[in-house]
Design an enzyme around this catalytic site. Structure first.
Site, mmCIF file in Angstrom:
data_model
loop_
_atom_site.group_PDB
_atom_site.id
_atom_site.type_symbol
_atom_site.label_atom_id
_atom_site.label_comp_id
_atom_site.label_asym_id
_atom_site.label_seq_id
_atom_site.Cartn_x
_atom_site.Cartn_y
_atom_site.Cartn_z
ATOM 1 N N SER A 114 0.880 -1.209 -0.042
ATOM 2 C CA SER A 114 -0.016 -0.040 -0.028
ATOM 3 C C SER A 114 1.013 1.243 -0.122
ATOM 4 C CB SER A 114 -0.865 0.149 1.277
ATOM 5 O OG SER A 114 -2.033 0.888 1.091
ATOM 6 N N ASP A 169 -9.727 -4.512 -4.827
ATOM 7 C CA ASP A 169 -9.398 -3.756 -3.736
ATOM 8 C C ASP A 169 -10.126 -2.550 -3.590
ATOM 9 O OD1 ASP A 169 -7.892 -2.107 -2.122
ATOM 10 O OD2 ASP A 169 -6.072 -2.677 -3.085
ATOM 11 N N HIS A 201 -7.987 -5.347 -0.295
ATOM 12 C CA HIS A 201 -6.788 -4.455 0.198
ATOM 13 C C HIS A 201 -6.278 -5.342 1.163
ATOM 14 C CE1 HIS A 201 -4.115 -0.956 -0.068
ATOM 15 N NE2 HIS A 201 -4.155 -0.966 1.247
#
Length: 221
Positions: A114, A169, A201
């Site tokens: 991320s 996601d 995610h």
């Protein structure tokens, strides 16, 4: 800045794994171990998992959070903040320490999940283009990112890229990852992109197995 290290008995190189927003080196280490059923480790490489300092984070309403940099929104369509460059500069002692302990830059791999993946791209393509590679799990670059400018202006071959993203996601949209990878590819970055159905995610064992294989290809045992 706390650093958690998995140490190899015969160190040929180092992997630096940057966690996502609001996490820590300890947290990402535990998460990786939970997904893999063992430590994220290599017989010939050290793994370093730094922790971002706490700072006010705009997407969290200005509350303190362990984030690598601030941003105006979790979106591609906002300008990058100066805090990205500042954090990259603040991480210079970490790179210097690794090199001074005998690991050449060409045997360092930068990556992350991320926000950590975004940081890794800035570190690898703007500040340390002589590292062995860069990996990004569920990350993205802002539209018009300074990383694109750095790659376009590079005087030496830039590091290869491993990119993985879940199609479901909900935080960092899949098309953001695709767009980032495709733009870097058009600018000459060599790499591979892996997409995963039904992955939100999150980390996923299959992608971790793939990135570990890729890392070993960049720095063989």
């Amino acid at each position: 800045m706390q650093t958690i290290t998995n140490s190899s008995s015969k160190c040929l190189g180092t992997v630096i794994f940057f966690h996502g927003s609001g996490d820590s080196g300890t947290g990402i280490r535990q998460w990786l171990k939970m997904e893999l059923g063992e430590e994220f480790s290599f017989p010939h490489l050290n793994v370093v998992l730094p922790t971002a300092p706490a700072r006010p984070y705009t997407p969290a309403g200005g509350a303190l959070s362990n984030v690598w940099f601030d941003r105006n929104d979790i979106s591609q369509n906002v300008p990058e903040t100066e805090s990205v460059k500042t954090m990259c500069e603040n991480l210079e002692p970490l790179i210097t320490d690794i090199v001074e302990k005998g690991v050449p830059k060409k045997n360092i791999i930068l990556g992350g999940f991320s926000m950590g993946g975004c940081l890794a791209m800035h570190m690898a393509y703007r500040f340390h283009p002589d590292v062995a590679g860069c990996f990004v799990l569920s990350g993205f670059l802002n539209t018009g990112s300074s990383v694109y400018d750095a790659v376009q202006a590079a005087k030496i071959p830039v590091p290869p890229l491993f990119y993985a993203h879940g199609k479901d996601d909900e935080l960092v949209h899949y098309d953001w990852g695709v767009n980032t990878y495709e733009q870097l590819k058009k600018l000459g970055v060599k790499g591979e992109f892996h997409s995963f159905d039904n992955l939100s995610h999150s980390l996923y064992r299959k992608e971790l197995d793939l990135v570990k294989k890729w890392i070993t290809q960049q720095i063989p045992e």
